[in-house]
Structure formats: structure tokens, C-alpha cells
Design a protein around this motif. Structure first.
Motif, PDB file in Angstrom:
ATOM      1  N   THR A  44     -10.178   6.307   6.031  1.00 55.42           N
ATOM      2  CA  THR A  44     -10.513   5.485   7.197  1.00 55.42           C
ATOM      3  C   THR A  44      -9.307   4.986   7.964  1.00 55.42           C
ATOM      4  O   THR A  44      -9.425   4.605   9.134  1.00 55.42           O
ATOM      5  CB  THR A  44     -11.335   4.258   6.762  1.00 55.42           C
ATOM      6  OG1 THR A  44     -10.534   3.451   5.873  1.00 55.42           O
ATOM      7  CG2 THR A  44     -12.618   4.677   6.050  1.00 55.42           C
ATOM      8  N   GLY A  45      -8.141   4.945   7.316  1.00 52.76           N
ATOM      9  CA  GLY A  45      -6.978   4.333   7.941  1.00 52.76           C
ATOM     10  C   GLY A  45      -7.033   2.820   7.955  1.00 52.76           C
ATOM     11  O   GLY A  45      -6.220   2.163   8.610  1.00 52.76           O
ATOM     12  N   HIS A  81     -17.193  -0.114   7.272  1.00 58.08           N
ATOM     13  CA  HIS A  81     -16.127  -0.945   7.820  1.00 58.08           C
ATOM     14  C   HIS A  81     -16.758  -2.106   8.563  1.00 58.08           C
ATOM     15  O   HIS A  81     -17.433  -1.912   9.583  1.00 58.08           O
ATOM     16  CB  HIS A  81     -15.246  -0.128   8.769  1.00 58.08           C
ATOM     17  CG  HIS A  81     -14.094  -0.902   9.322  1.00 58.08           C
ATOM     18  ND1 HIS A  81     -13.468  -0.586  10.512  1.00 58.08           N
ATOM     19  CD2 HIS A  81     -13.445  -2.004   8.848  1.00 58.08           C
ATOM     20  CE1 HIS A  81     -12.495  -1.448  10.750  1.00 58.08           C
ATOM     21  NE2 HIS A  81     -12.461  -2.316   9.757  1.00 58.08           N
ATOM     22  N   VAL A  82     -16.567  -3.301   8.036  1.00 57.89           N
ATOM     23  CA  VAL A  82     -17.073  -4.503   8.691  1.00 57.89           C
ATOM     24  C   VAL A  82     -15.990  -5.033   9.613  1.00 57.89           C
ATOM     25  O   VAL A  82     -14.887  -5.359   9.167  1.00 57.89           O
ATOM     26  CB  VAL A  82     -17.475  -5.578   7.655  1.00 57.89           C
ATOM     27  CG1 VAL A  82     -17.981  -6.832   8.366  1.00 57.89           C
ATOM     28  CG2 VAL A  82     -18.538  -5.036   6.715  1.00 57.89           C
ATOM     29  N   ARG A 101      -8.477   3.431  -2.899  1.00 55.76           N
ATOM     30  CA  ARG A 101      -7.331   4.018  -2.204  1.00 55.76           C
ATOM     31  C   ARG A 101      -7.740   5.241  -1.390  1.00 55.76           C
ATOM     32  O   ARG A 101      -7.205   5.484  -0.296  1.00 55.76           O
ATOM     33  CB  ARG A 101      -6.236   4.368  -3.217  1.00 55.76           C
ATOM     34  CG  ARG A 101      -5.614   3.123  -3.845  1.00 55.76           C
ATOM     35  CD  ARG A 101      -4.597   3.462  -4.928  1.00 55.76           C
ATOM     36  NE  ARG A 101      -4.034   2.240  -5.491  1.00 55.76           N
ATOM     37  CZ  ARG A 101      -3.204   2.217  -6.536  1.00 55.76           C
ATOM     38  NH1 ARG A 101      -2.833   3.358  -7.127  1.00 55.76           N
ATOM     39  NH2 ARG A 101      -2.728   1.061  -6.997  1.00 55.76           N
ATOM     40  N   TYR A 102      -8.696   5.999  -1.891  1.00 53.21           N
ATOM     41  CA  TYR A 102      -9.193   7.154  -1.142  1.00 53.21           C
ATOM     42  C   TYR A 102      -9.931   6.696   0.111  1.00 53.21           C
ATOM     43  O   TYR A 102      -9.764   7.279   1.194  1.00 53.21           O
ATOM     44  CB  TYR A 102     -10.117   7.976  -2.028  1.00 53.21           C
ATOM     45  CG  TYR A 102     -10.527   9.301  -1.438  1.00 53.21           C
ATOM     46  CD1 TYR A 102      -9.579  10.235  -1.031  1.00 53.21           C
ATOM     47  CD2 TYR A 102     -11.871   9.632  -1.306  1.00 53.21           C
ATOM     48  CE1 TYR A 102      -9.964  11.460  -0.494  1.00 53.21           C
ATOM     49  CE2 TYR A 102     -12.266  10.850  -0.778  1.00 53.21           C
ATOM     50  CZ  TYR A 102     -11.304  11.759  -0.373  1.00 53.21           C
ATOM     51  OH  TYR A 102     -11.686  12.967   0.160  1.00 53.21           O
ATOM     52  N   ALA A 103     -10.720   5.636  -0.008  1.00 54.05           N
ATOM     53  CA  ALA A 103     -11.414   5.089   1.163  1.00 54.05           C
ATOM     54  C   ALA A 103     -10.412   4.608   2.211  1.00 54.05           C
ATOM     55  O   ALA A 103     -10.613   4.792   3.422  1.00 54.05           O
ATOM     56  CB  ALA A 103     -12.328   3.942   0.736  1.00 54.05           C
ATOM     57  N   GLN A 104      -9.348   4.003   1.753  1.00 49.23           N
ATOM     58  CA  GLN A 104      -8.311   3.557   2.694  1.00 49.23           C
ATOM     59  C   GLN A 104      -7.666   4.735   3.409  1.00 49.23           C
ATOM     60  O   GLN A 104      -7.417   4.675   4.618  1.00 49.23           O
ATOM     61  CB  GLN A 104      -7.252   2.734   1.937  1.00 49.23           C
ATOM     62  CG  GLN A 104      -7.753   1.384   1.443  1.00 49.23           C
ATOM     63  CD  GLN A 104      -6.800   0.723   0.469  1.00 49.23           C
ATOM     64  OE1 GLN A 104      -6.165   1.404  -0.346  1.00 49.23           O
ATOM     65  NE2 GLN A 104      -6.697  -0.600   0.536  1.00 49.23           N
ATOM     66  N   ARG A 112     -13.080  -7.707   9.049  1.00 47.30           N
ATOM     67  CA  ARG A 112     -13.101  -8.113   7.635  1.00 47.30           C
ATOM     68  C   ARG A 112     -12.572  -7.032   6.708  1.00 47.30           C
ATOM     69  O   ARG A 112     -11.966  -7.346   5.683  1.00 47.30           O
ATOM     70  CB  ARG A 112     -14.512  -8.517   7.226  1.00 47.30           C
ATOM     71  CG  ARG A 112     -15.020  -9.733   7.980  1.00 47.30           C
ATOM     72  CD  ARG A 112     -16.306 -10.265   7.406  1.00 47.30           C
ATOM     73  NE  ARG A 112     -16.780 -11.423   8.152  1.00 47.30           N
ATOM     74  CZ  ARG A 112     -17.866 -12.142   7.830  1.00 47.30           C
ATOM     75  NH1 ARG A 112     -18.576 -11.803   6.775  1.00 47.30           N
ATOM     76  NH2 ARG A 112     -18.215 -13.167   8.561  1.00 47.30           N
ATOM     77  N   GLY A 113     -12.824  -5.778   7.019  1.00 50.59           N
ATOM     78  CA  GLY A 113     -12.317  -4.714   6.174  1.00 50.59           C
ATOM     79  C   GLY A 113     -13.411  -3.821   5.627  1.00 50.59           C
ATOM     80  O   GLY A 113     -14.564  -3.858   6.071  1.00 50.59           O
ATOM     81  N   LEU A 114     -13.043  -3.008   4.639  1.00 55.60           N
ATOM     82  CA  LEU A 114     -13.946  -2.015   4.073  1.00 55.60           C
ATOM     83  C   LEU A 114     -14.856  -2.613   3.005  1.00 55.60           C
ATOM     84  O   LEU A 114     -14.438  -3.460   2.220  1.00 55.60           O
ATOM     85  CB  LEU A 114     -13.153  -0.863   3.460  1.00 55.60           C
ATOM     86  CG  LEU A 114     -12.230  -0.071   4.389  1.00 55.60           C
ATOM     87  CD1 LEU A 114     -11.527   1.032   3.596  1.00 55.60           C
ATOM     88  CD2 LEU A 114     -12.998   0.517   5.563  1.00 55.60           C
ATOM     89  N   VAL A 115     -16.084  -2.140   2.990  1.00 51.93           N
ATOM     90  CA  VAL A 115     -17.027  -2.407   1.902  1.00 51.93           C
ATOM     91  C   VAL A 115     -17.195  -1.099   1.140  1.00 51.93           C
ATOM     92  O   VAL A 115     -17.561  -0.078   1.729  1.00 51.93           O
ATOM     93  CB  VAL A 115     -18.381  -2.898   2.428  1.00 51.93           C
ATOM     94  CG1 VAL A 115     -19.378  -3.048   1.284  1.00 51.93           C
ATOM     95  CG2 VAL A 115     -18.220  -4.208   3.181  1.00 51.93           C
TER      96      VAL A 115
END
Length: 305
Positions: free
Chosen positions: A237-238, A209-210, A231-234, A213-216
Motif C-alpha cells: 500500500t505504501g 486503509h482508514v 510489513r507486506y501490507a505496508q 489513521r492508517g492500515l487495518v
């Protein structure tokens, strides 16, 4: 390590390239008897495999190791990266083109006692059955890897590295109707019986999580389906915002390609770097569908996110 080596790619914003046009590093030289100067430039090797270095605040994790014993270690030397500078190794899955370069690394660093994170299905024997032949794939050897001094850490569940900065997804939930995995010809030996192995349960990704900026999301082959992975990463992490998607997407042809392009475009990543097992057709579709985010990959590319 990646399937493509291109010494003419220039730097592009957050991407620094290695070669004649980039600034990621100087070109080493080799003796060359047929040159007037008796030397020539050396270039990074490409092979049908994948490996990436993740560096966060100066701390390094190796993600996959390519396919040949001398491929990964040779490119580390050319890039000037110390092979003993990694704190851990994460394997995306057990296919040989992501694993077998570990041999060359082990020969160089000796018994480093590095943790190696993987899914329990990593060890499955696998084969591809076609009408005219059966091809059994090289299988990772637990005894050889542990015997070389690596500390194997198996987990189906998500886990963390680097004091919680790096998330390993573990087994990815499959939720999309169009990401159906490998063809039935891909089989695994379970309980002494060869069975279709379309799902490839051991396929996992890593996530950062940057801030602001969001997820890498970094994948090896993306057998889980890149939309499933995102979608699983989202969910884990929320965090909904996607900053970058990099790695193999295992997109070839057919209806899955436009469906994937549409779903990724809806996520609006800032950076999209399809690599390794992403076909030319899929690369073109992704470049057309996400022109502002798309970046070509080549061995030695450095993405500063």
C-alpha cells in the motif's frame, strides 16, 4: 465466530459488545421449560474457528466461515445479520476451522453465485503426523463449493474488492527470521507425496486503509506470521502507519512470542485484537507489551474503526 464467548464484556470505546453488558444488539430468547417465565436468553456460540464480517460504507464481505455447519449461520441469526447480505467471501486459507461453516451458509442462501476468493493451495490435502498417530484434516471440496453455486476466484497475487476499498493480500512474503510457520509435523500432499508444509502458502489477510489513521489488517490464523503480514501490507500500500491488527495470530509459546511483541510494539498500532489461535501466554505477553492497544475479543464484538 471465535474461540471465546463472553456475555459480560462491556463496551469499550470503539468496541461494542454483544451480551448482557454491551450495546451491540438485543439478546434473543428461547423457550425454557425449567424457567418460571418459560423462556431464557440465547447467547452466541463459540467454537475453535474464525469468521468476521467486514462492513465498509454499508457493503459487506465475509472473511472465513468457522468450522461447524450450524455455527456461523446460527450466530448470523442471533446477530440479526442477513446471510444473503454479503457481496463476496474471502478465505484466509484452507484449514477446516475457517472453511466448513460455508455448508450452513450455502443451505440457507441457496445458489447465490457469490465470488469466493482464495489462494490455489487452499485445496491441498493436509495432515498432522505425531509419534503416536496421523490425523488427516478435512479438505475443502472444490466440486461441492462450485456445485453449490459459488464462483471460485483463485489468485496468488494481491487483489481488490469493494471498488478498491478492500485489499486481499494474496500470498505473503516471508521476511522475518523468527516467523517460521507450522512445525514439520504439518504436512501437505503435493504431486502424490506427503511433504512438510510449514509455510502454508495459502495464508492471506485483508487490508483496509482508514483515512488519517492508517492500515487495518485482518487475519484468519496468521500462519504467514503477523509481522510478515503487517510489513507486506505496508509494502503493498505504501502506507506505514498501522491503525489496527485483528484476528488469529497463531502464536503459541517460545522465542517467537517476545520477538513478535517487540516488532508489533515498534509499529505502535492503535488497536490490537488477538483472536482464535493466539494462546493464553501470547495474549498475556501482547497485553503487557501493548497495553494501550490490546483489546480482548469475544464472539459478537463489533470494532468500529
Amino acid at each position: 465466530m471465535d474461540n471465546s464467548s463472553d456475555a459480560l464484556l462491556p463496551d469499550e470505546g470503539l468496541v461494542r459488545r454483544w451480551g448482557l453488558s454491551g450495546s451491540a444488539g438485543p439478546l434473543p430468547v428461547l423457550p425454557a421449560e425449567f424457567a418460571l417465565e418459560k423462556q431464557s436468553f440465547d447467547f452466541l456460540r463459540a467454537e475453535h474457528g474464525f469468521s468476521a464480517m467486514i462492513e465498509v460504507n454499508g457493503r459487506r464481505v465475509l472473511f472465513d466461515t468457522g468450522v461447524t455447519a450450524d455455527g456461523l449461520i446460527g450466530n448470523l441469526d442471533r446477530l440479526g445479520i442477513a446471510p444473503d447480505s454479503f457481496e463476496a467471501i474471502v478465505f484466509s486459507h484452507g484449514h477446516f476451522d475457517h472453511v466448513m461453516g460455508l455448508n450452513g451458509l450455502a443451505e440457507r442462501v441457496g445458489r447465490a453465485n457469490l465470488p469466493v476468493l482464495l489462494h490455489p493451495d487452499f485445496w491441498l490435502r493436509r495432515r498432522i503426523v505425531s509419534p503416536d498417530r496421523t490425523l488427516e484434516l478435512p479438505t475443502p471440496s472444490r466440486s461441492a463449493i462450485e456445485g453449490a453455486g459459488f464462483a471460485v476466484v483463485e489468485d496468488r497475487q494481491p487483489s481488490f474488492l469493494l471498488d478498491g476499498m478492500l485489499l486481499v493480500t494474496g500470498e505473503v512474503d516471508r521476511t522475518t527470521p523468527f516467523e517460521t510457520g507450522m512445525p514439520p509435523a504439518h504436512q501437505a500432499l503435493r504431486d502424490g507425496v506427503w511433504q512438510p508444509d510449514q509455510v502454508v502458502h495459502d495464508d492471506q489477510a485483508v487490508v483496509l486503509h482508514v483515512r488519517d489513521r492508517g492500515l487495518v489488517v485482518l487475519t484468519g490464523c496468521g500462519h504467514s506470521g503477523i509481522v510478515n503480514i503487517v510489513r507486506y501490507a505496508q509494502r503493498l500500500t505504501g502506507v506505514d502507519r498501522i491503525h489496527a491488527i485483528l484476528g488469529g495470530l497463531h502464536l503459541r509459546d517460545g522465542a517467537i512470542v517476545p520477538a513478535t511483541v517487540e516488532a508489533l510494539a515498534a509499529e505502535a498500532p492503535g488497536v490490537l485484537v488477538p483472536a482464535h489461535c493466539t494462546s493464553w501466554k501470547a495474549q498475556q505477553a501482547l497485553a503487557a507489551g501493548l497495553p494501550g492497544a490490546f483489546r480482548p475479543n469475544a464472539v459478537g464484538s463489533r470494532f468500529e474503526l
